[in-house]
Design a protein around this motif. Structure first.
Motif, PDB file in Angstrom:
ATOM      1  N   ASN A 456      15.446 -36.395  -8.918  1.00  0.00           N
ATOM      2  CA  ASN A 456      15.598 -35.468  -7.806  1.00  0.00           C
ATOM      3  C   ASN A 456      14.652 -35.821  -6.664  1.00  0.00           C
ATOM      4  O   ASN A 456      15.023 -35.753  -5.487  1.00  0.00           O
ATOM      5  CB  ASN A 456      15.336 -34.034  -8.272  1.00  0.00           C
ATOM      6  CG  ASN A 456      16.583 -33.355  -8.817  1.00  0.00           C
ATOM      7  OD1 ASN A 456      17.509 -33.024  -8.083  1.00  0.00           O
ATOM      8  ND2 ASN A 456      16.615 -33.153 -10.121  1.00  0.00           N
ATOM      9  N   THR A 507      16.147 -21.887  -4.956  1.00  0.00           N
ATOM     10  CA  THR A 507      17.050 -22.785  -4.213  1.00  0.00           C
ATOM     11  C   THR A 507      16.359 -24.023  -3.654  1.00  0.00           C
ATOM     12  O   THR A 507      17.032 -24.900  -3.108  1.00  0.00           O
ATOM     13  CB  THR A 507      17.716 -22.033  -3.048  1.00  0.00           C
ATOM     14  OG1 THR A 507      16.698 -21.459  -2.206  1.00  0.00           O
ATOM     15  CG2 THR A 507      18.626 -20.930  -3.561  1.00  0.00           C
ATOM     16  N   TYR A 510      13.134 -27.725  -7.690  1.00  0.00           N
ATOM     17  CA  TYR A 510      13.696 -28.232  -8.940  1.00  0.00           C
ATOM     18  C   TYR A 510      12.618 -28.375 -10.008  1.00  0.00           C
ATOM     19  O   TYR A 510      12.918 -28.371 -11.202  1.00  0.00           O
ATOM     20  CB  TYR A 510      14.422 -29.561  -8.719  1.00  0.00           C
ATOM     21  CG  TYR A 510      13.676 -30.569  -7.872  1.00  0.00           C
ATOM     22  CD1 TYR A 510      12.730 -31.412  -8.430  1.00  0.00           C
ATOM     23  CD2 TYR A 510      13.935 -30.683  -6.509  1.00  0.00           C
ATOM     24  CE1 TYR A 510      12.054 -32.346  -7.671  1.00  0.00           C
ATOM     25  CE2 TYR A 510      13.265 -31.603  -5.735  1.00  0.00           C
ATOM     26  CZ  TYR A 510      12.319 -32.433  -6.313  1.00  0.00           C
ATOM     27  OH  TYR A 510      11.644 -33.342  -5.554  1.00  0.00           O
ATOM     28  N   TYR A 513      12.489 -25.511 -12.622  1.00  0.00           N
ATOM     29  CA  TYR A 513      13.389 -25.591 -13.772  1.00  0.00           C
ATOM     30  C   TYR A 513      12.848 -26.578 -14.813  1.00  0.00           C
ATOM     31  O   TYR A 513      12.951 -26.334 -16.018  1.00  0.00           O
ATOM     32  CB  TYR A 513      14.779 -26.002 -13.314  1.00  0.00           C
ATOM     33  CG  TYR A 513      15.414 -25.006 -12.380  1.00  0.00           C
ATOM     34  CD1 TYR A 513      16.065 -23.873 -12.864  1.00  0.00           C
ATOM     35  CD2 TYR A 513      15.361 -25.173 -10.996  1.00  0.00           C
ATOM     36  CE1 TYR A 513      16.653 -22.951 -12.009  1.00  0.00           C
ATOM     37  CE2 TYR A 513      15.940 -24.255 -10.141  1.00  0.00           C
ATOM     38  CZ  TYR A 513      16.579 -23.150 -10.645  1.00  0.00           C
ATOM     39  OH  TYR A 513      17.148 -22.227  -9.796  1.00  0.00           O
ATOM     40  N   ASP A 559      18.469 -24.638 -17.441  1.00  0.00           N
ATOM     41  CA  ASP A 559      17.527 -25.380 -16.593  1.00  0.00           C
ATOM     42  C   ASP A 559      18.028 -26.798 -16.317  1.00  0.00           C
ATOM     43  O   ASP A 559      17.958 -27.286 -15.185  1.00  0.00           O
ATOM     44  CB  ASP A 559      16.163 -25.445 -17.270  1.00  0.00           C
ATOM     45  CG  ASP A 559      15.472 -24.092 -17.314  1.00  0.00           C
ATOM     46  OD1 ASP A 559      15.659 -23.301 -16.364  1.00  0.00           O
ATOM     47  OD2 ASP A 559      14.758 -23.818 -18.293  1.00  0.00           O
ATOM     48  N   ALA A 561      21.134 -27.775 -16.349  1.00  0.00           N
ATOM     49  CA  ALA A 561      22.297 -27.650 -15.470  1.00  0.00           C
ATOM     50  C   ALA A 561      21.851 -27.473 -14.024  1.00  0.00           C
ATOM     51  O   ALA A 561      22.437 -28.048 -13.095  1.00  0.00           O
ATOM     52  CB  ALA A 561      23.168 -26.475 -15.912  1.00  0.00           C
ATOM     53  N   ALA A 562      20.780 -26.677 -13.818  1.00  0.00           N
ATOM     54  CA  ALA A 562      20.251 -26.485 -12.468  1.00  0.00           C
ATOM     55  C   ALA A 562      19.688 -27.789 -11.912  1.00  0.00           C
ATOM     56  O   ALA A 562      19.887 -28.121 -10.733  1.00  0.00           O
ATOM     57  CB  ALA A 562      19.175 -25.395 -12.481  1.00  0.00           C
ATOM     58  N   LEU A 564      20.575 -30.854 -12.711  1.00  0.00           N
ATOM     59  CA  LEU A 564      21.706 -31.734 -12.386  1.00  0.00           C
ATOM     60  C   LEU A 564      22.419 -31.275 -11.126  1.00  0.00           C
ATOM     61  O   LEU A 564      22.898 -32.098 -10.334  1.00  0.00           O
ATOM     62  CB  LEU A 564      22.672 -31.779 -13.569  1.00  0.00           C
ATOM     63  CG  LEU A 564      22.162 -32.486 -14.824  1.00  0.00           C
ATOM     64  CD1 LEU A 564      23.142 -32.304 -15.977  1.00  0.00           C
ATOM     65  CD2 LEU A 564      21.954 -33.974 -14.551  1.00  0.00           C
ATOM     66  N   THR A 565      22.481 -29.947 -10.919  1.00  0.00           N
ATOM     67  CA  THR A 565      23.089 -29.421  -9.694  1.00  0.00           C
ATOM     68  C   THR A 565      22.273 -29.827  -8.478  1.00  0.00           C
ATOM     69  O   THR A 565      22.821 -30.243  -7.445  1.00  0.00           O
ATOM     70  CB  THR A 565      23.204 -27.896  -9.776  1.00  0.00           C
ATOM     71  OG1 THR A 565      23.997 -27.537 -10.906  1.00  0.00           O
ATOM     72  CG2 THR A 565      23.850 -27.342  -8.515  1.00  0.00           C
ATOM     73  N   PHE A 566      20.943 -29.691  -8.576  1.00  0.00           N
ATOM     74  CA  PHE A 566      20.072 -30.153  -7.493  1.00  0.00           C
ATOM     75  C   PHE A 566      20.318 -31.623  -7.195  1.00  0.00           C
ATOM     76  O   PHE A 566      20.440 -32.033  -6.028  1.00  0.00           O
ATOM     77  CB  PHE A 566      18.604 -29.948  -7.872  1.00  0.00           C
ATOM     78  CG  PHE A 566      18.003 -28.665  -7.385  1.00  0.00           C
ATOM     79  CD1 PHE A 566      17.510 -28.556  -6.093  1.00  0.00           C
ATOM     80  CD2 PHE A 566      17.930 -27.558  -8.209  1.00  0.00           C
ATOM     81  CE1 PHE A 566      16.949 -27.374  -5.637  1.00  0.00           C
ATOM     82  CE2 PHE A 566      17.379 -26.368  -7.774  1.00  0.00           C
ATOM     83  CZ  PHE A 566      16.882 -26.274  -6.474  1.00  0.00           C
ATOM     84  N   ALA A 568      22.970 -33.460  -7.768  1.00  0.00           N
ATOM     85  CA  ALA A 568      24.281 -33.672  -7.160  1.00  0.00           C
ATOM     86  C   ALA A 568      24.295 -33.219  -5.703  1.00  0.00           C
ATOM     87  O   ALA A 568      24.819 -33.917  -4.819  1.00  0.00           O
ATOM     88  CB  ALA A 568      25.351 -32.934  -7.952  1.00  0.00           C
ATOM     89  N   VAL A 569      23.692 -32.071  -5.413  1.00  0.00           N
ATOM     90  CA  VAL A 569      23.707 -31.529  -4.050  1.00  0.00           C
ATOM     91  C   VAL A 569      22.895 -32.415  -3.107  1.00  0.00           C
ATOM     92  O   VAL A 569      23.333 -32.719  -1.983  1.00  0.00           O
ATOM     93  CB  VAL A 569      23.171 -30.087  -4.047  1.00  0.00           C
ATOM     94  CG1 VAL A 569      22.931 -29.604  -2.617  1.00  0.00           C
ATOM     95  CG2 VAL A 569      24.140 -29.155  -4.762  1.00  0.00           C
TER      96      VAL A 569
END
Length: 595
Positions: A456, A507, A510, A513, A559, A561-562, A564-566, A568-569
């Motif tokens: 990240n 938000t 990262y 998490y 955590d 999943a969050a 990985l979302t960070f 990806a975004v």
């Protein structure tokens, strides 16, 4: 030597097996009709950079565009190359491959000339490997680069770098080469050799070569077949070099004896003999031009975009970045040593405290230190990555070597091995030296969380470098690390914080998490009471520390999943920024099909 005769035809031998469309393409050269370019001023209004330019640069000729500073030479080159859309006019023929070679010679400095050309051939030629290798050998021979084929680009001379820039674009046999100041930065001998090479390439292969030369010497001008003289965006002369002085003499502008004709022409164009003379020459030249038939200049439209499929681009770019990482031994080794050294320092400072109830908060602080270290070692170097190679990317991308998607995915994938290795090495040393639970599941959760933190951070650094550039990025990058430090879950109790603070934390951070995933597993419900060597230890029960750090009800998979979302975004934002900023660079093919 015999193998060189197979595959593509030699660059310096007239091709006889071209298809009809490409043959017609080469015969036509470049024709442009009533081309104008108007740009917006910073504080409002517009300015006309090019004004109703018409001309024909024939195949098999070397043409020089000359003019004083601000005459519009570079703007005309960009329009002819398809990198800039004219306000009015047409550039023909349609579907024609044209390659722009920028003034600056930029390469991956650790690669050799042969390696650079090999990778260019893999990206630009959709041919079997044997034919690509033959094409590379021919280009090296044609441009007299055989002797320096095994030399790293960082050790090449100025003339060799110029010829290598030309060789990169000659790999796929474009009918038109457009060069911006090819002699800049070269001494007179190297510059003369470069112009000789261009002249030879244009005449022996019926190729159209157009270049700008800021202040050509008399010897340079003699090697040119034709000249296009610009002044304030208007054409003062277009034709053979031999006719330049005679046309000026017809207007009572006599070049002094032993004076450089190019310098004299530039003096005229810059207004040294009066602005009315410039106006008269521009009017006379405009009166000579007749509209060119667009119908006559149509050729078979070629395909727009890169010549090779996506997976070829992806594998070539990924291999290139991994190969560069291996060749940059000192840089790669330094990164590994830094992670190893800091891991040992933290391991010594926090040695054997993982099961000590009296130092439970110190253990939590250790995990914060791990996260913050990985953030800044991942963030700061990658801020420099894209700005450092932006010039290479712009050259290759604008000349349709690959798609943005293949470049972006290859860049991300190639960064994974070293990032994952350093994260695992660093976390493992700290984990075992500090006596964390000897549980494989807990260990793997810590390693995965640390790795995702590093990835990240690298992605955030890439985003900052893409958006802000080098100088601003170095200032903004640390600011992006501030939320990772403040809201990691150790310094601020989010459960008692205002809603706005919680929204910002969840938000932007990262590391929160990652920290929660580590603490919730290290001090999980199954862990027995900690060792206490003092009279009273408040955190003897692991559940109390989880409650204190607000990780009692955390789910490690949520955590992850969050995280990985960070990831990806952030990468999606980076890709969109690059798409917005650089898509215009690859409008070349599409522009030529619709002009």
């Amino acid at each position: 030597m015999d193998g060189w005769q197979d595959g593509l035809p030699d660059l310096l031998v007239v091709q006889t097996d071209l298809d009809a469309a490409n043959g017609q393409d080469k015969k036509l050269g470049i024709k442009f009709n009533n081309v104008s370019l108007t740009v917006k001023k910073t504080f409002g209004g517009t300015k006309e950079i090019l004004s109703n330019l018409t001309g024909h640069f024939a195949s098999g000729q070397l043409t020089a565009i000359i003019g004083p500073s601000g005459a519009g030479k570079s703007s005309l080159l960009n329009v002819l190359a398809g990198l800039c859309t004219p306000s009015r006019g047409h550039i023909l023929p349609r579907g024609q491959k044209r390659r722009l070679i920028a003034q600056e010679c930029v390469f991956q400095e650790v690669l050799t000339a042969h390696e650079v050309l090999t990778m260019a051939a893999s990206l630009k030629l959709n041919l079997p490997a044997a034919e690509r290798r033959a094409a590379v050998r021919r280009v090296l021979r044609s441009l007299n680069l055989t002797q320096c084929a095994s030399t790293q680009c960082s050790s090449l001379s100025g003339g060799q770098r110029k010829r290598l820039s030309i060789a990169l674009e000659l790999i796929d046999e474009p009918p038109v080469l457009i060069l911006d100041e090819p002699t800049t930065g070269l001494d007179s001998v190297s510059g003369l050799r470069c112009v000789h090479t261009l002249q030879r390439l244009s005449r022996c292969d019926a190729r159209t070569i157009v270049c700008t030369i800021h202040q050509p010497s008399a010897r340079f001008l003699q090697l040119m077949d034709s000249v296009y003289l610009l002044a304030a965006g208007r054409c003062l002369y277009s034709g053979p070099v031999d006719g330049l002085l005679s046309q000026l003499a017809a207007k009572n502008l006599i070049c002094p004896t032993y004076h450089n004709p190019a310098d004299f022409a530039l003096d005229v164009a810059s207004g040294e003999y009066g602005t009315e003379v410039v106006e008269m020459l521009a009017a006379d030249e405009a009166a000579k031009k007749s509209p060119t038939s667009a119908h006559f200049l149509k050729v078979t439209e070629g395909s727009s975009g890169p010549a090779t499929p996506f997976f070829r681009q992806f594998f070539t770019l990924t291999w290139r970045y991994l190969y560069i990482m291996v060749k940059q031994r000192s840089v790669t080794l330094t990164k590994v040593i830094v992670h190893l050294a800091i891991a040992l320092v933290l391991g010594i400072l926090y040695f054997d405290l993982g099961d000590d109830a009296s130092r439970a908060l110190n253990n939590a602080c250790l995990h914060v230190s791990v996260q913050i270290f990985l953030v800044f070692t991942g963030l700061m170097p990658t801020v420099l990555t894209f700005p450092a190679e932006k010039a290479i990317f712009k050259r290759e991308y604008s000349n349709c070597w690959y798609t943005l998607e293949s470049y972006f995915i290859a860049s991300f994938i190639s960064s994974l091995p070293l990032a994952v290795f350093n994260s695992v090495l660093f976390t493992s040393i700290v984990y075992w030296m500090s006596s964390q639970p000897a549980d494989l599941y807990v260990y793997l959760v810590n390693v995965i969380a640390a790795t995702l933190t590093c990835l990240n951070a690298q992605s955030a650094g890439w985003l900052v470098g893409t958006v802000a550039g080098l100088s601003n990025g170095m200032f903004l990058a640390p600011l992006t690390g501030v939320p990772q430090f403040l809201f990691c879950g150790y310094f601020v109790a989010l459960s008692t914080s205002p809603l706005l603070v919680n929204m910002i934390a969840y938000t932007t951070s990262y590391t929160m998490y990652s920290f929660h995933a580590c603490i919730s597993t290290i001090y999980g419900p199954e862990r027995p009471n900690l060792r206490c060597d003092e009279l009273f230890c408040y955190f003897r029960s692991p559940s109390k520390l989880r409650a204190f750090l607000d990780t009692a009800d955390r789910n490690v998979f949520v955590d992850f999943a969050a995280l990985l979302t960070f990831l990806a975004v952030i990468n999606l934002l980076t890709f969109l920024v690059m798409k917005i900023k650089y898509t215009r660079l690859q409008k070349e093919s599409r522009l030529r099909l619709c002009l």
